[in-house]
Design an enzyme around this catalytic site. Structure first.
Site, PDB file in Angstrom:
ATOM      1  N   CYS A  19       0.829  -1.210   0.000  1.00  0.00           N
ATOM      2  CA  CYS A  19       0.000   0.000   0.000  1.00  0.00           C
ATOM      3  C   CYS A  19       0.867   1.265   0.000  1.00  0.00           C
ATOM      4  O   CYS A  19       1.980   1.260   0.523  1.00  0.00           O
ATOM      5  CB  CYS A  19      -0.875   0.040   1.235  1.00  0.00           C
ATOM      6  SG  CYS A  19      -1.923  -1.405   1.406  1.00  0.00           S
ATOM      7  N   ARG A  73       5.073   0.751  -6.126  1.00  0.00           N
ATOM      8  CA  ARG A  73       5.069  -0.140  -4.960  1.00  0.00           C
ATOM      9  C   ARG A  73       4.180  -1.363  -5.183  1.00  0.00           C
ATOM     10  O   ARG A  73       4.308  -2.349  -4.483  1.00  0.00           O
ATOM     11  CB  ARG A  73       4.566   0.634  -3.732  1.00  0.00           C
ATOM     12  CG  ARG A  73       5.491   1.743  -3.309  1.00  0.00           C
ATOM     13  CD  ARG A  73       4.821   2.619  -2.282  1.00  0.00           C
ATOM     14  NE  ARG A  73       4.625   1.946  -1.004  1.00  0.00           N
ATOM     15  CZ  ARG A  73       5.521   1.914  -0.029  1.00  0.00           C
ATOM     16  NH1 ARG A  73       6.676   2.505  -0.189  1.00  0.00           N
ATOM     17  NH2 ARG A  73       5.268   1.303   1.109  1.00  0.00           N
ATOM     18  N   TRP A 107      -2.859  -2.601  -1.768  1.00  0.00           N
ATOM     19  CA  TRP A 107      -2.405  -3.923  -2.242  1.00  0.00           C
ATOM     20  C   TRP A 107      -3.167  -4.915  -1.382  1.00  0.00           C
ATOM     21  O   TRP A 107      -2.938  -5.010  -0.164  1.00  0.00           O
ATOM     22  CB  TRP A 107      -0.898  -4.037  -2.040  1.00  0.00           C
ATOM     23  CG  TRP A 107      -0.270  -5.248  -2.646  1.00  0.00           C
ATOM     24  CD1 TRP A 107       0.094  -5.411  -3.950  1.00  0.00           C
ATOM     25  CD2 TRP A 107       0.098  -6.458  -1.971  1.00  0.00           C
ATOM     26  NE1 TRP A 107       0.665  -6.649  -4.124  1.00  0.00           N
ATOM     27  CE2 TRP A 107       0.678  -7.319  -2.933  1.00  0.00           C
ATOM     28  CE3 TRP A 107      -0.002  -6.904  -0.657  1.00  0.00           C
ATOM     29  CZ2 TRP A 107       1.154  -8.590  -2.624  1.00  0.00           C
ATOM     30  CZ3 TRP A 107       0.468  -8.173  -0.348  1.00  0.00           C
ATOM     31  CH2 TRP A 107       1.035  -9.000  -1.328  1.00  0.00           C
ATOM     32  N   ASN A 164      -1.515   1.497   5.891  1.00  0.00           N
ATOM     33  CA  ASN A 164      -0.606   0.536   5.261  1.00  0.00           C
ATOM     34  C   ASN A 164      -0.101  -0.379   6.367  1.00  0.00           C
ATOM     35  O   ASN A 164       0.286   0.096   7.431  1.00  0.00           O
ATOM     36  CB  ASN A 164       0.563   1.296   4.609  1.00  0.00           C
ATOM     37  CG  ASN A 164       1.655   0.364   4.104  1.00  0.00           C
ATOM     38  OD1 ASN A 164       1.448  -0.842   3.969  1.00  0.00           O
ATOM     39  ND2 ASN A 164       2.815   0.924   3.813  1.00  0.00           N
ATOM     40  N   GLY A 165      -0.148  -1.680   6.141  1.00  0.00           N
ATOM     41  CA  GLY A 165       0.306  -2.627   7.160  1.00  0.00           C
ATOM     42  C   GLY A 165      -0.770  -3.664   7.426  1.00  0.00           C
ATOM     43  O   GLY A 165      -1.729  -3.776   6.661  1.00  0.00           O
ATOM     44  N   GLU A 178      18.670 -15.802 -10.209  1.00  0.00           N
ATOM     45  CA  GLU A 178      18.201 -14.422 -10.374  1.00  0.00           C
ATOM     46  C   GLU A 178      17.667 -14.191 -11.794  1.00  0.00           C
ATOM     47  O   GLU A 178      16.650 -13.516 -11.973  1.00  0.00           O
ATOM     48  CB  GLU A 178      19.341 -13.446 -10.028  1.00  0.00           C
ATOM     49  CG  GLU A 178      19.060 -11.972 -10.257  1.00  0.00           C
ATOM     50  CD  GLU A 178      17.875 -11.407  -9.476  1.00  0.00           C
ATOM     51  OE1 GLU A 178      17.331 -12.092  -8.613  1.00  0.00           O
ATOM     52  OE2 GLU A 178      17.472 -10.273  -9.793  1.00  0.00           O
ATOM     53  N   LYS A 235      13.853 -12.978 -12.565  1.00  0.00           N
ATOM     54  CA  LYS A 235      13.536 -11.788 -13.369  1.00  0.00           C
ATOM     55  C   LYS A 235      12.508 -12.140 -14.434  1.00  0.00           C
ATOM     56  O   LYS A 235      11.538 -11.420 -14.649  1.00  0.00           O
ATOM     57  CB  LYS A 235      14.781 -11.215 -14.064  1.00  0.00           C
ATOM     58  CG  LYS A 235      15.751 -10.431 -13.250  1.00  0.00           C
ATOM     59  CD  LYS A 235      15.264  -9.088 -12.760  1.00  0.00           C
ATOM     60  CE  LYS A 235      14.457  -9.166 -11.514  1.00  0.00           C
ATOM     61  NZ  LYS A 235      15.100  -9.306 -10.224  1.00  0.00           N
ATOM     62  N   GLU A 281       8.963 -12.971 -12.899  1.00  0.00           N
ATOM     63  CA  GLU A 281       8.308 -11.804 -12.302  1.00  0.00           C
ATOM     64  C   GLU A 281       7.622 -10.930 -13.332  1.00  0.00           C
ATOM     65  O   GLU A 281       6.516 -10.455 -13.110  1.00  0.00           O
ATOM     66  CB  GLU A 281       9.361 -10.913 -11.629  1.00  0.00           C
ATOM     67  CG  GLU A 281       9.772 -11.300 -10.264  1.00  0.00           C
ATOM     68  CD  GLU A 281      10.666 -10.239  -9.654  1.00  0.00           C
ATOM     69  OE1 GLU A 281      10.318  -9.733  -8.603  1.00  0.00           O
ATOM     70  OE2 GLU A 281      11.737  -9.921 -10.240  1.00  0.00           O
ATOM     71  N   HIS A 293      19.751 -34.640 -12.113  1.00  0.00           N
ATOM     72  CA  HIS A 293      19.079 -35.296 -10.990  1.00  0.00           C
ATOM     73  C   HIS A 293      17.576 -35.031 -11.011  1.00  0.00           C
ATOM     74  O   HIS A 293      16.909 -35.195  -9.980  1.00  0.00           O
ATOM     75  CB  HIS A 293      19.687 -34.821  -9.662  1.00  0.00           C
ATOM     76  CG  HIS A 293      21.130 -35.192  -9.523  1.00  0.00           C
ATOM     77  ND1 HIS A 293      21.557 -36.489  -9.351  1.00  0.00           N
ATOM     78  CD2 HIS A 293      22.264 -34.436  -9.589  1.00  0.00           C
ATOM     79  CE1 HIS A 293      22.876 -36.517  -9.279  1.00  0.00           C
ATOM     80  NE2 HIS A 293      23.334 -35.282  -9.432  1.00  0.00           N
ATOM     81  N   LYS A 315       6.677  -3.626  -4.612  1.00  0.00           N
ATOM     82  CA  LYS A 315       8.108  -3.285  -4.570  1.00  0.00           C
ATOM     83  C   LYS A 315       8.689  -3.566  -3.192  1.00  0.00           C
ATOM     84  O   LYS A 315       9.781  -4.081  -3.066  1.00  0.00           O
ATOM     85  CB  LYS A 315       8.296  -1.804  -4.930  1.00  0.00           C
ATOM     86  CG  LYS A 315       9.746  -1.360  -4.963  1.00  0.00           C
ATOM     87  CD  LYS A 315      10.502  -2.007  -6.095  1.00  0.00           C
ATOM     88  CE  LYS A 315      11.979  -1.697  -6.073  1.00  0.00           C
ATOM     89  NZ  LYS A 315      12.739  -2.668  -6.871  1.00  0.00           N
TER      90      LYS A 315
HETATM   91  O1  M6R Z   1      13.460  -4.669  -0.559  1.00  0.00           O
HETATM   92  P1  M6R Z   1      14.024  -6.051  -0.470  1.00  0.00           P
HETATM   93  O2  M6R Z   1      15.329  -6.205  -1.137  1.00  0.00           O
HETATM   94  O3  M6R Z   1      14.079  -6.555   0.958  1.00  0.00           O
HETATM   95  O4  M6R Z   1      12.999  -6.970  -1.235  1.00  0.00           O
HETATM   96  C1  M6R Z   1      13.135  -8.353  -1.266  1.00  0.00           C
HETATM   97  C2  M6R Z   1      12.255  -8.950  -2.341  1.00  0.00           C
HETATM   98  O5  M6R Z   1      10.913  -8.682  -2.088  1.00  0.00           O
HETATM   99  C3  M6R Z   1      12.628  -8.419  -3.717  1.00  0.00           C
HETATM  100  O6  M6R Z   1      13.971  -8.631  -4.014  1.00  0.00           O
HETATM  101  C4  M6R Z   1      11.761  -9.084  -4.809  1.00  0.00           C
HETATM  102  O7  M6R Z   1      12.097 -10.424  -4.937  1.00  0.00           O
HETATM  103  C5  M6R Z   1      11.912  -8.308  -6.104  1.00  0.00           C
HETATM  104  N1  M6R Z   1      10.659  -8.180  -6.747  1.00  0.00           N
HETATM  105  C6  M6R Z   1      12.887  -8.926  -7.033  1.00  0.00           C
HETATM  106  O8  M6R Z   1      12.904  -8.360  -8.292  1.00  0.00           O
END
Ligand code: M6R
Length: 626
Positions: A2, A27, A74, A100-101, A499, A503, A506, A522, A621
């Site tokens: 949020c 966000r 969110w 937010n929270g 990673e 990417k 996501e 395996h 985010k």
């Molecule tokens: O702000 P942070 O680095 O703690 O966030 C951790 C993950 O939420 C963040 O890296 C997430 O996996 C991203 N969307 C990756 O692109």
């Protein structure tokens, strides 16, 4: 997660709120709303969907008023819908709240309030908090036992918020408006970020500095358990929820407006990928003595002897930051010979970890606000470990709860998919590894100097690699319709494979798996057929011969191979379907450059599939809930 924005002052609030909500879009959210005090009454507009849907819904309706609150939600409790969107009103519409929270004890509070006659319209925990504040406001402390309630003569809503928040378990950042009170509102936080911007007889409040930056550089970061009264004609008043007075600490915001704008790129993600030569340079700036090659990490200097003596380092992080942590494990163990364990923060917090005061716990986080990482840190602190942070966002919660740390200085990262923050984290981890190998004398001085030279050269190598963007786009075109991808790497580049896969999934919603290349046989090898693209990191020196065997195994089963190779490579080139050539680099630092083509590949594939690259579905985010 949020986003919160609020304004009180002499200007029209609505355009400031909308622009602020647009700045917070990165966000991640699925509904939006605003509340304004207009002719002393609170008017609320809210809608499921994007801020643009909200604007369409509002149309020509009255949006006057110079005080207001805005929110992007969110969804957690209840689906994205108009009714669940914020702001939430009290029973008689006297108050309006954005939150937010997560209020963890919302269902027990809701039950008590329902027994007292409160009727709820939404499924949210936030509406429960609004009613709790209203109830305390109307009935004093019959619900809440606060000895200070009766002899305190400050404004009643201010008091009601403080008293009500004592009953709340969970995390909150809130702003509350009061009907008939167009000069002031109240803001409070615990566990969720909140920044107050101070203008000329005006105040701004937001989840981060991005909506505030163009109006003022004077900010206050509210601390956990603090409530602020923001009256445009008065100085800020801050109290804790236990009614202690606090002196506001006003800081200068160091960000610039350009840093949060797209600067000619189509997307923030692309801008951030292309910014990496600069962001890595910024991460290193002032940290390598050009004459002696010594590394200076001011934020952890006082703990160096403790780190040298440590039995182990435990890295806690989530998502991309966890992948950076894995690379940290390889490089710190390899160079500094310190035992490193890397844990998902979300698992660490619930596994009753074995920790002593000889352990060093390093939290890695771009945002510095990730709830799981913060909670894991709390546990580490309870068990007596020294806690340090590697964070990008200055002043964020993790930077405030840890004993020390190193900022990544990558600049604001707006694209939800982390790119430049990742390479900045890996750069910091490389600096840490190099600093401790120097202190522990685990690497000969000559090799150390070569590594430093190589690290300094990395931005130039990335620059060169970025010029391959068009070639990578062509590869993306070939594979944009694939349903699955496999990413393989070994050693330092196994986390890069993870990673790269993250990417892709996501932002393009293609299923992708990262694997250590030798593990393929395996299990995952069963997936390989002519439909399966496999990205292999096959740069020289990193188990090259072994990787070639893994590549042969893939080819024998018809898989389509995209290989990341060192420039001049002949062997892999003769087998792979597509190759991307990487400048030569020391094994330890290859992750910093090998990730770049994988970021670009994901970006182009997502774009070709018409995906929302900067705000992928369902993602936030900064994940400030469990
Ligand atoms: O702000 P942070 O680095 O703690 O966030 C951790 C993950 O939420 C963040 O890296 C997430 O996996 C991203 N969307 C990756 O692109």
């Amino acid at each position: 997660m949020c986003g919160i924005v609020a304004y009180v002052g002499g200007r029209r609030a609505f355009p400031i709120l909308i622009k602020g909500l647009q700045r917070l879009e990165y966000r991640g959210y699925d509904s939006a709303g605003v509340g304004l005090i207009n002719d002393k009454k609170i008017i609320t507009y809210k809608q499921a969907g994007k801020v643009s849907d909200l604007l369409e819904f509002i149309g020509d309706s009255d949006t006057s008023g110079s005080i207001g609150i805005g929110h992007t939600r969110w969804a957690t409790h209840g689906p994205p819908s108009q009714i669940n969107s914020h702001p939430h009103s009290s029973s008689n519409s006297q108050f309006s709240l954005i939150h937010n929270g997560i209020i963890e004890n919302y269902s027990s509070l809701k039950k008590v309030l329902e027994e007292k006659g409160h009727v709820f319209k939404s499924d949210t925990d936030s509406e429960v908090l609004m009613h709790l504040i209203e109830d305390v406001y109307n009935n004093g402390n019959d619900l809440v036992d606060d000895p200070k309630w009766d002899d305190d003569d400050d404004n009643t809503l201010f008091k009601a918020i403080r008293v009500a928040l004592n009953e709340v378990v969970g995390a909150y950042a809130i702003v509350v408006l009061e009907e008939g009170n167009p000069n002031e509102f109240y803001a409070a936080r615990k566990g969720s970020p909140l920044v107050i911007g101070i203008g000329n007889s005006e105040y701004f409040v937001a989840s981060d500095a991005s909506p505030i930056i163009e109006y003022t550089d004077k900010v206050i970061y509210l601390e956990d358990g603090e409530v602020a009264k923001l009256n445009k004609n008065q100085d800020v008043v801050i109290k804790t929820i236990l009614n202690e007075d606090k002196s506001p600490y006003i800081q200068k915001l160091e960000q610039s407006l350009e840093s949060i704008e797209k600067g000619g790129f189509d997307h923030f993600m692309l801008k951030e990928i292309f910014e990496q030569p600069k962001s890595i340079t910024d991460t290193m700036r002032g940290r390598i003595n050009p004459k002696t090659n010594d590394i200076i990490l001011g934020g952890i200097k006082e703990f160096e002897s403790q780190i040298v003596a440590a039995e182990r380092i435990i890295i806690i992080a989530c998502g991309t930051s966890w992948h950076a942590g894995l690379i940290g494990e390889y490089i710190i163990e390899d160079l500094a010979r310190i035992n490193v364990e890397v844990e998902y923060a979300s698992e660490f917090r619930y596994k009753n970890p074995i920790l002593t005061n000889k352990d060093i716990v390093i939290a890695i986080s771009q945002s510095g606000e990730t709830a799981d990482t913060l909670s894991a840190l709390e546990i580490a602190q309870e068990k007596g470990a020294l806690t340090l942070g590697i964070c990008n966002v200055v002043g964020s919660s993790i930077t405030r709860v840890t004993s020390g740390g190193v900022y990544t200085h990558a600049g604001p990262e707006i694209g939800v998919a982390s790119t430049k923050a990742f390479t900045a984290q890996v750069t910091v981890l490389s600096l840490i590894a190099l600093r401790f190998c120097q202190l522990k004398k685990t690497v000969p001085r000559g090799n150390y100097n070569f590594l430093i030279k190589e690290l300094i050269e990395i931005p130039k190598k990335i620059e060169k690699l970025l010029s391959l963007n068009k070639d990578i786009m062509k590869i993306a075109m070939v594979f944009k319709d694939a349903s699955n991808f496999l990413y393989l790497g070994r050693g330092f580049n196994f986390p890069v494979a993870l990673e790269g896969a993250l990417k892709l999934k996501e932002i393009s919603y293609i299923h992708a798996e990262g694997y250590p290349a030798a593990e393929m046989k395996h299990g995952p090898i069963a997936l390989i057929d002519e439909e399966m693209p496999i990205v292999v990191i096959a740069t020289r020196k990193e188990n090259y011969e072994k990787i070639i065997s893994n590549i042969q195994e893939v080819k024998a089963r018809g898989g389509k191979l995209i290989a990341i190779v060192t420039e001049g490579d002949i062997e892999v080139k003769s087998i792979a379907d597509y190759c991307i050539e990487i400048p030569k680099c020391f094994r330890e630092l290859t992750p910093l450059i090998n990730i770049i083509p994988l970021q670009l590949l994901s970006y182009h594939i997502a774009l070709m599939r018409n995906c929302d690259v900067d705000q992928p579905r369902n993602l936030a985010k900064s994940v400030t809930v469990e």
